[in-house]
Enzyme design. Sequence first.
Site, PDB file in Angstrom:
ATOM      1  N   LYS A   2       0.852  -1.190   0.000  1.00  0.00           N
ATOM      2  CA  LYS A   2       0.000   0.000   0.000  1.00  0.00           C
ATOM      3  C   LYS A   2       0.889   1.242   0.000  1.00  0.00           C
ATOM      4  CE  LYS A   2      -1.760   3.180   2.712  1.00  0.00           C
ATOM      5  NZ  LYS A   2      -1.994   4.237   1.762  1.00  0.00           N
ATOM      6  N   GLU A  62       9.166  17.774  14.073  1.00  0.00           N
ATOM      7  CA  GLU A  62       9.468  17.562  12.646  1.00  0.00           C
ATOM      8  C   GLU A  62       8.508  18.420  11.809  1.00  0.00           C
ATOM      9  OE1 GLU A  62       8.570  13.758  10.776  1.00  0.00           O
ATOM     10  OE2 GLU A  62      10.564  13.751   9.882  1.00  0.00           O
ATOM     11  N   CYS A 120      13.218  12.516   5.821  1.00  0.00           N
ATOM     12  CA  CYS A 120      13.377  12.111   7.218  1.00  0.00           C
ATOM     13  C   CYS A 120      14.760  12.485   7.710  1.00  0.00           C
ATOM     14  CB  CYS A 120      13.147  10.606   7.351  1.00  0.00           C
ATOM     15  SG  CYS A 120      14.144   9.653   6.220  1.00  0.00           S
ATOM     16  N   GLU A 139      10.325   2.722  10.305  1.00  0.00           N
ATOM     17  CA  GLU A 139      11.268   3.804   9.982  1.00  0.00           C
ATOM     18  C   GLU A 139      10.496   5.103  10.037  1.00  0.00           C
ATOM     19  OE1 GLU A 139      14.348   3.259   9.804  1.00  0.00           O
ATOM     20  OE2 GLU A 139      14.440   1.111   9.415  1.00  0.00           O
TER      21      GLU A 139
HETATM   22  P1  NAP Z   1       2.302   8.898   7.286  1.00  0.00           P
HETATM   23  O1  NAP Z   1       1.238   9.902   7.257  1.00  0.00           O
HETATM   24  O2  NAP Z   1       2.611   8.248   8.576  1.00  0.00           O
HETATM   25  O3  NAP Z   1       1.934   7.815   6.175  1.00  0.00           O
HETATM   26  C1  NAP Z   1       2.803   6.769   5.809  1.00  0.00           C
HETATM   27  C2  NAP Z   1       1.986   5.637   5.207  1.00  0.00           C
HETATM   28  O4  NAP Z   1       1.143   5.093   6.211  1.00  0.00           O
HETATM   29  C3  NAP Z   1       1.050   6.085   4.090  1.00  0.00           C
HETATM   30  O5  NAP Z   1       0.955   5.066   3.133  1.00  0.00           O
HETATM   31  C4  NAP Z   1      -0.260   6.278   4.828  1.00  0.00           C
HETATM   32  O6  NAP Z   1      -1.397   6.208   3.984  1.00  0.00           O
HETATM   33  C5  NAP Z   1      -0.215   5.092   5.770  1.00  0.00           C
HETATM   34  N1  NAP Z   1      -1.056   5.197   6.950  1.00  0.00           N
HETATM   35  C6  NAP Z   1      -1.547   6.304   7.539  1.00  0.00           C
HETATM   36  N2  NAP Z   1      -2.301   5.971   8.616  1.00  0.00           N
HETATM   37  C7  NAP Z   1      -2.274   4.620   8.711  1.00  0.00           C
HETATM   38  C8  NAP Z   1      -2.868   3.675   9.592  1.00  0.00           C
HETATM   39  N3  NAP Z   1      -3.633   4.060  10.607  1.00  0.00           N
HETATM   40  N4  NAP Z   1      -2.632   2.366   9.384  1.00  0.00           N
HETATM   41  C9  NAP Z   1      -1.836   1.961   8.372  1.00  0.00           C
HETATM   42  N5  NAP Z   1      -1.292   2.812   7.474  1.00  0.00           N
HETATM   43  C10 NAP Z   1      -1.478   4.129   7.652  1.00  0.00           C
HETATM   44  O7  NAP Z   1       3.686   9.538   6.759  1.00  0.00           O
HETATM   45  P2  NAP Z   1       3.919  10.393   5.437  1.00  0.00           P
HETATM   46  O8  NAP Z   1       3.380  11.758   5.643  1.00  0.00           O
HETATM   47  O9  NAP Z   1       3.495   9.633   4.235  1.00  0.00           O
HETATM   48  O10 NAP Z   1       5.514  10.445   5.378  1.00  0.00           O
HETATM   49  C11 NAP Z   1       6.268  11.395   6.031  1.00  0.00           C
HETATM   50  C12 NAP Z   1       6.889  10.820   7.302  1.00  0.00           C
HETATM   51  O11 NAP Z   1       7.673   9.687   6.981  1.00  0.00           O
HETATM   52  C13 NAP Z   1       7.828  11.783   8.003  1.00  0.00           C
HETATM   53  O12 NAP Z   1       7.621  11.716   9.384  1.00  0.00           O
HETATM   54  C14 NAP Z   1       9.207  11.244   7.662  1.00  0.00           C
HETATM   55  O13 NAP Z   1      10.225  11.567   8.581  1.00  0.00           O
HETATM   56  C15 NAP Z   1       8.929   9.770   7.638  1.00  0.00           C
HETATM   57  N6  NAP Z   1       9.954   9.071   6.866  1.00  0.00           N
HETATM   58  C16 NAP Z   1      10.829   8.285   7.546  1.00  0.00           C
HETATM   59  C17 NAP Z   1      11.851   7.636   6.848  1.00  0.00           C
HETATM   60  C18 NAP Z   1      12.838   6.764   7.563  1.00  0.00           C
HETATM   61  O14 NAP Z   1      13.438   5.924   6.918  1.00  0.00           O
HETATM   62  N7  NAP Z   1      13.018   6.914   8.867  1.00  0.00           N
HETATM   63  C19 NAP Z   1      11.949   7.783   5.463  1.00  0.00           C
HETATM   64  C20 NAP Z   1      11.018   8.583   4.807  1.00  0.00           C
HETATM   65  C21 NAP Z   1      10.010   9.221   5.521  1.00  0.00           C
HETATM   66  P3  NAP Z   1      -2.031   7.565   3.354  1.00  0.00           P
HETATM   67  O15 NAP Z   1      -0.975   8.164   2.516  1.00  0.00           O
HETATM   68  O16 NAP Z   1      -3.186   7.054   2.617  1.00  0.00           O
HETATM   69  O17 NAP Z   1      -2.377   8.438   4.534  1.00  0.00           O
END
Ligand code: NAP
Length: 496
Positions: free
Chosen positions: A176, A386, A285, A251
């Site tokens: 997904k 963040e 990130c 992550e």
């Molecule tokens: P996010 O809002 O947490 O979403 C990540 C993924 O999870 C998306 O596919 C999202 O779907 C899905 N999701 C949301 N709520 C969920 C739930 N309750 N159950 C299961 N899946 C769910 O994060 P984002 O805004 O896409 O990404 C940005 C974040 O990622 C930042 O905090 C960044 O630091 C972090 N990041 C970390 C790394 C690392 O390696 N540490 C690398 C890249 C990014 P939807 O899109 O449909 O909401």
Amino acid sequence: MSETIKSELVIGGEHRSSSDGATFEVRNPATNQLLANVPRATFDDTRAAIDFAEDAFEKWSETPAPARAEFLYKVGEMIRKNENELAEILTLEEGKALNESLAEVIEGYDTIMYIAAEGRRMWTYVSPSEQQDKTCMVIRRPVGIVGVVTPWNFPFSIPLWKIPPALVAGNTVVFKPASATPLIAQKIVSMFEKAGLPEGVLNFVTGPGSGVGETIVSDERVKVISFTGESTTGHHIAESNSRFFRRQVLELGGKNPIIVADDADLSVAVPAILYAGFSNCGQKCTAGSRVIVMENIHEKFVEQFVKGAKALRVGNGMKPGIQVGPLINEKAREKVEGYVEIGNSEGAKLSLGGKKFADQERKLGFFFEPTIFDEASNDMRISQEEIFGPVVSVIEAGDMYEAVQIANDTKYGLSSAVYTKDLRNAFETISKLRSGIGYVNQGPTGAEVHLPFGGLKETGSGRESGEAAIENYTEKKAIYVDYSYKVRPWFFTSDS
Ligand code: NAP
């Protein structure tokens, strides 16, 4: 590429719309133009994807690993051949500058080629036994169905950190992607289809995290959740995982410090720190969002840093020469605007930026000025939370000891960096910084695929890439082989 891009669910090898016909829009963040209407999978669609992954598991897990790896090599070749087209789709959908997209595509290629070779490695060990005529060994077995849930900021490379190692290890996958970037994700899936991957081994479902994501995470049949995203989402997923004692890769977020020592060569450090803070519009990130500078070079550093940030070319990433693209959507921009207000109210000095662009072209998209807060302190919210946008806090430190204290005073622990010409200072500092990744004389971004990637504290648990990749998706089984064909002196015998 003005026409919309076709998007479909891929469930058990079949291309489908959502079973209730629902879709959601994907828009170009640089222009707000519609790119595609994407199926919004229902609960039943997502369950069906898990059913097919379950059915395909046995045969796939028994396929020899070198044969599984062949599919990865084929996809790798397709990535290399189509790198420019893939980079364009990535920029259209995510917004980052085209050269950054190309670098991401090449990282995806490097990853898949590195992981494909695991088909002939997946090393473990054979060890001596306590007993004569007996040997011990450790083998790897696949874990089962892997739920891959990914963010939008690296929508090509992050799925490729997860899907290839899961597959080469013999697992099946339900993937997904983030709802902002399903189109480049669809391209990944379609390359696996073109490579001839058996039906049901890789299933693709698009739709909201609260629906599709939750359905995957709540299904006990899914044995690994490999998730990258926000720390708050990660916490929630970890709670679900604990119900099933499920394997997880989490992550999560970062608030990465860069320490600039007073002997640092600013002509090298400043361009790197500009890249760390503002590339991909700060949506990394590993973004260098806190710069901790020694007080005796602070003024000079800020002068050069502000001058460099002012000169950055912000615009549609498809255009040549653009260095910084837009934020992903209006919600992200509102969040950044909110943090600019917070920074002002906390008393940091806004030295640059702080607004969206008002010109005809850029006001169509979600652009935001590179923003620098000087005279920030580490306890301010702008230095602790963040922001995930082009906002950098500059914090003064009296000496290296204080700089390390400031750097470590955060709930995150992904990446950190130090700029210095003094080797002793470099090694001392980098070893004291509490993060999963450390850089000397490089900004905190730019990981290589053969090293472990991940962080401490609220940045999550586990590592990806390098040797960690196979660990995440295999169970280690200890095997004892007795070739004595003798009755051993057990504590009781059959006639006792
Ligand atoms: P996010 O809002 O947490 O979403 C990540 C993924 O999870 C998306 O596919 C999202 O779907 C899905 N999701 C949301 N709520 C969920 C739930 N309750 N159950 C299961 N899946 C769910 O994060 P984002 O805004 O896409 O990404 C940005 C974040 O990622 C930042 O905090 C960044 O630091 C972090 N990041 C970390 C790394 C690392 O390696 N540490 C690398 C890249 C990014 P939807 O899109 O449909 O909401």
